[in-house]
Design a protein around this motif. Structure first.
Motif: not given
Length: 300
Positions: A62-78
């Motif tokens: 997982l690169n730096a761009e991918g790490k930035k997506l984790i939190a918003p992706a989790q929120k969108m799924i929720q």
């Protein structure tokens, strides 16, 4: 941004892949083909215009761009789950529930609870992950599990809700033919030069026993540490040493005469079973139903 980015299934694939870092393993967990997982990630990367993972040979990072997506992706799924439930309140409780549990609770307390839960809510798909108590904070924080059942959480972290389930005593066990089997009372100092088999952990009742030995300057011959309570019990049965285990874990063997309880004088080392979930965790219908059952049992 186009509509592709809002595909929740692609975001779910992304989150699973960030945890497993293996396309085949992610496909197996999601019940997709490996090509579907690759398509989901490729579409996300094309929509965002960035690479989310680096591929070096067969390894995935997982690169730096991918790490930035984790939190918003989790929120969108929720958010998507909340929206879905908002318009399905008339339906029976359904969905998924990811549970983490310590070995003691997973083997000796949780099965009857999950049997009752599944009988009432058959449409909920339960995933059970057994882990060390020290790992649950990270698993909850990263939203890998929805809820944890563990022992000895003294962290008092304000980002976790903790519900006390029950307290249980620990007990020293040995083989029926152990030299101490006829003693009516055993002091900590009498355990000097004995061999011990303990659960491998940096917290909890095993650490409490080690601290007691140090405090009273009791030197034991050896301490064998294993990661499984069942393995520990087998070693004790073979006469390899004494162990300190939760009473709930050895009741059956003591009743069957396979092990005996040694009357060791201690300050009564206890275990404290808890249900734990993150304060920011959305209380989905399956999670709320589980919490209600647990609270009902703790009130009895």
């Amino acid at each position: 941004m186009g509509g592709v980015f809002w595909d929740v299934k692609q975001l779910q694939t992304f989150i699973v892949l960030t945890r497993l870092l293996n396309f085949r393993a992610a496909a197996e967990e999601l019940n997709y083909s490996q090509s579907t997982v690759s398509d989901h990630i490729r579409n996300l990367e094309q929509e965002l215009g960035v690479k989310l993972f680096e591929r070096l040979g067969k390894k995935v990072f997982l690169n730096a761009e991918g790490k930035k997506l984790i939190a918003p992706a989790q929120k969108m799924i929720q958010d998507a789950e909340e929206i879905h439930e908002l318009f399905n309140k008339g339906e029976k409780v359904q969905g998924s529930l990811r549970i983490g549990a310590s070995e003691t609770l997973c083997a000796f307390w949780l099965p009857p609870l999950l049997k009752e839960y599944s009988k009432i809510y058959p449409k909920v798909r339960i995933t059970l992950k057994m882990a060390d108590c020290l790992d649950f904070h990270e698993l909850l924080e990263k939203n890998i599990i929805d809820v944890a059942f563990n022992l000895h959480d003294e962290s008092k972290r304000k980002d976790l809700f903790q519900i006390d389930i029950f307290d249980d005593s620990t007990i020293f066990v040995a083989t029926p033919d152990h030299p101490f089997s006829d003693l009516e009372e055993i002091t900590i100092s009498q355990l000097e030069h004995q061999s011990f088999i303990l659960i491998e952990s940096e917290s909890g009742y095993s650490m409490e026993l080690k601290k007691t030995f140090q405090k009273q300057n009791v030197k034991v011959d050896s301490i064998m540490e294993l990661g499984s309570i069942e393995a520990i019990k087998q070693c004790v049965k073979e006469g390899l040493g004494i162990s300190l285990l939760p009473r709930i874990a050895v009741d059956k063997e003591i009743k069957n005469g396979e092990l005996i309880a040694l009357p060791v004088e201690t300050n009564n080392i206890l275990i404290h079973a808890k249900m734990i979930y993150h304060v920011n965790k959305w209380m989905s219908a399956p999670l709320k139903a589980l919490k209600d059952i647990v609270l009902l049992k703790t009130e009895k």
